[in-house]
Design an enzyme around this catalytic site. Structure first.
Site, PDB file in Angstrom:
ATOM      1  N   MET A   4       0.840  -1.203   0.000  1.00 28.26           N
ATOM      2  CA  MET A   4       0.000   0.000   0.000  1.00 28.26           C
ATOM      3  C   MET A   4       0.878   1.257   0.000  1.00 28.26           C
ATOM      4  SD  MET A   4      -3.397  -0.950   2.092  1.00 28.26           S
ATOM      5  CE  MET A   4      -2.775  -0.604   3.709  1.00 28.26           C
ATOM      6  N   GLY A   5       2.157   1.088  -0.319  1.00 26.75           N
ATOM      7  CA  GLY A   5       3.036   2.256  -0.398  1.00 26.75           C
ATOM      8  C   GLY A   5       3.511   2.733   0.957  1.00 26.75           C
ATOM      9  N   HIS A  29       9.043   1.255   3.288  1.00 27.79           N
ATOM     10  CA  HIS A  29      10.157   1.269   4.231  1.00 27.79           C
ATOM     11  C   HIS A  29      11.014   0.044   3.948  1.00 27.79           C
ATOM     12  CE1 HIS A  29       7.791  -1.786   6.193  1.00 27.79           C
ATOM     13  NE2 HIS A  29       6.784  -0.935   6.364  1.00 27.79           N
ATOM     14  N   GLY A  77      11.203  -2.788   5.268  1.00 30.32           N
ATOM     15  CA  GLY A  77      10.476  -4.072   5.249  1.00 30.32           C
ATOM     16  C   GLY A  77       9.990  -4.395   3.850  1.00 30.32           C
ATOM     17  N   HIS A  78       9.379  -3.390   3.189  1.00 24.66           N
ATOM     18  CA  HIS A  78       8.931  -3.584   1.803  1.00 24.66           C
ATOM     19  C   HIS A  78      10.127  -3.827   0.879  1.00 24.66           C
ATOM     20  CE1 HIS A  78       5.661  -0.747   3.358  1.00 24.66           C
ATOM     21  NE2 HIS A  78       4.964  -1.797   2.967  1.00 24.66           N
ATOM     22  N   ASP A 103       2.698  -9.455   8.784  1.00 23.17           N
ATOM     23  CA  ASP A 103       1.251  -9.690   8.674  1.00 23.17           C
ATOM     24  C   ASP A 103       1.040 -11.202   8.489  1.00 23.17           C
ATOM     25  OD1 ASP A 103       0.076  -6.731   8.186  1.00 23.17           O
ATOM     26  OD2 ASP A 103       2.007  -6.948   7.202  1.00 23.17           O
TER      27      ASP A 103
HETATM   28  P1  AMP Z   1       1.558  -2.997   3.494  1.00 20.65           P
HETATM   29  O1  AMP Z   1       2.083  -1.976   2.558  1.00 20.65           O
HETATM   30  O2  AMP Z   1       1.642  -2.614   4.926  1.00 20.65           O
HETATM   31  O3  AMP Z   1       0.199  -3.515   3.077  1.00 20.65           O
HETATM   32  O4  AMP Z   1       2.540  -4.258   3.391  1.00 20.65           O
HETATM   33  C1  AMP Z   1       2.906  -4.795   2.165  1.00 20.65           C
HETATM   34  C2  AMP Z   1       3.756  -6.022   2.400  1.00 20.65           C
HETATM   35  O5  AMP Z   1       4.914  -5.661   3.154  1.00 20.65           O
HETATM   36  C3  AMP Z   1       3.035  -7.114   3.220  1.00 20.65           C
HETATM   37  O6  AMP Z   1       3.399  -8.392   2.700  1.00 20.65           O
HETATM   38  C4  AMP Z   1       3.607  -6.916   4.602  1.00 20.65           C
HETATM   39  O7  AMP Z   1       3.587  -8.075   5.398  1.00 20.65           O
HETATM   40  C5  AMP Z   1       5.035  -6.504   4.272  1.00 20.65           C
HETATM   41  N1  AMP Z   1       5.640  -5.787   5.392  1.00 20.65           N
HETATM   42  C6  AMP Z   1       5.181  -4.681   6.014  1.00 20.65           C
HETATM   43  N2  AMP Z   1       6.003  -4.341   7.043  1.00 20.65           N
HETATM   44  C7  AMP Z   1       6.996  -5.269   7.072  1.00 20.65           C
HETATM   45  C8  AMP Z   1       8.144  -5.476   7.892  1.00 20.65           C
HETATM   46  N3  AMP Z   1       8.445  -4.671   8.912  1.00 20.65           N
HETATM   47  N4  AMP Z   1       8.944  -6.541   7.627  1.00 20.65           N
HETATM   48  C9  AMP Z   1       8.651  -7.385   6.605  1.00 20.65           C
HETATM   49  N5  AMP Z   1       7.584  -7.233   5.777  1.00 20.65           N
HETATM   50  C10 AMP Z   1       6.774  -6.193   6.014  1.00 20.65           C
END
Ligand code: AMP
Length: 280
Positions: A30-31, A34, A36-37, A150
């Site tokens: 969802m943008g 960071h 993690g992404h 998640d």
């Molecule tokens: P989101 O943008 O929050 O919907 O997350 C997109 C993807 O990034 C999902 O697969 C999340 O599980 C992953 N994600 C978000 N935060 C982290 C993190 N700190 N470490 C690893 N993966 C992450």
């Protein structure tokens, strides 16, 4: 890096890549990207020839009182990060492009969606299934990479791929944390300075629960102690649970491979985190 905004353009890019017999790795996001992404994108680059990152704040996975309208959308920064990470395509459609005039088909989850975030965010995982199905059909990746952060979402997506026969290899990447243990999250931007000082307590408590369970398998004993400490520190608790890693059902006594998971509020910001633990 190519930015693609329409389904037609995405499909023609996919056709050209397939014609060259090159493989596609896919990271849905969802943008507000960071590290993690970016680690997911890095993993994708190791596993496939081309990497597609989608950036789409999906309205159907937000509840009426959630943060859809204020969700951060730093698009230019995100594009720069994707370019630096060597991403091939950023798919950034509008909500109209994805949903057109509306949607008449919904999804119902079975027991995997009843607990953890499924209990406190009604409709959330149905929205996630809806969007990720669409994105899988548009991007047609060979491999899709999700984060352990998640975990429930990952398991539901894994189940969806099996039940809907998507020919996609699913990969889960470990949670990326700040040096103080706080799991990186786009929602960390909402935290005040004081809240940022408190937030690492989440990871500390997850680890404490895991340690406590190793000596006493009672989930109630381990989680209630943590709950007390977090509430005293100023957190509001949504849930602290220990569930089976496979079907995500709550455990009374923790044995084998389990997930220790929590969702807590600091002010109005809801934060989630989890640990995968191996117990005897
Ligand atoms: P989101 O943008 O929050 O919907 O997350 C997109 C993807 O990034 C999902 O697969 C999340 O599980 C992953 N994600 C978000 N935060 C982290 C993190 N700190 N470490 C690893 N993966 C992450």
């Amino acid at each position: 890096l190519i930015v693609v905004r329409t389904i037609d353009d995405m499909r023609s890019w996919v056709r050209s890549i397939r014609a060259q017999e090159r493989t596609i790795g896919f990271v849905p996001t969802m943008g507000a990207l960071h590290d993690g992404h970016l680690q997911l994108a890095k993993r994708s680059k190791e596993l496939a020839d081309e990497t597609v990152v989608s950036i789409f704040v999906n309205p159907t996975q937000f509840g009426p009182n959630e943060d859809l309208s204020r969700y951060p959308r730093p698009f230019d920064e995100d594009i720069k990060k994707c370019r630096d990470a060597g991403v091939s395509v950023v798919f950034h459609p509008s909500a109209i492009e994805i949903y057109g005039a509306g949607s008449f088909i919904g999804f119902k989850l079975d027991k995997m969606g009843d607990h953890l975030c499924g209990a406190s965010r009604p409709g959330h995982f149905a929205g996630v299934i809806q969007i990720v199905n669409k994105l899988f059909n548009i991007v047609q990746p060979d491999t899709a990479i999700f984060g352990q952060k998640d975990y429930q979402q990952y398991r539901i997506m894994e189940q969806m791929v099996v039940e809907f026969n998507h020919p996609i290899k699913m990969v889960m990447n470990p949670t990326v944390r700040a040096t103080n243990g706080l799991a990186l999250s786009s929602r960390n931007r909402y935290l005040s300075e004081d809240e940022l000082v408190l937030a690492p307590q989440i990871f500390i408590e997850l680890q404490r629960i895991a340690t406590d369970l190793a000596t006493n398998p009672s989930v109630e004993t381990a989680t209630s102690a943590s709950q007390g400490r977090l509430m005293a520190a100023g957190f509001k608790i949504d849930y602290i649970s220990v569930v089976s890693n496979n079907d995500l059902q709550p455990l009374i006594e923790a044995h084998g491979t389990c997930i220790v998971a929590m969702a807590v509020y600091l002010g109005t910001t809801r934060l989630i985190d989890n640990l995968l633990v191996e117990l005897s």
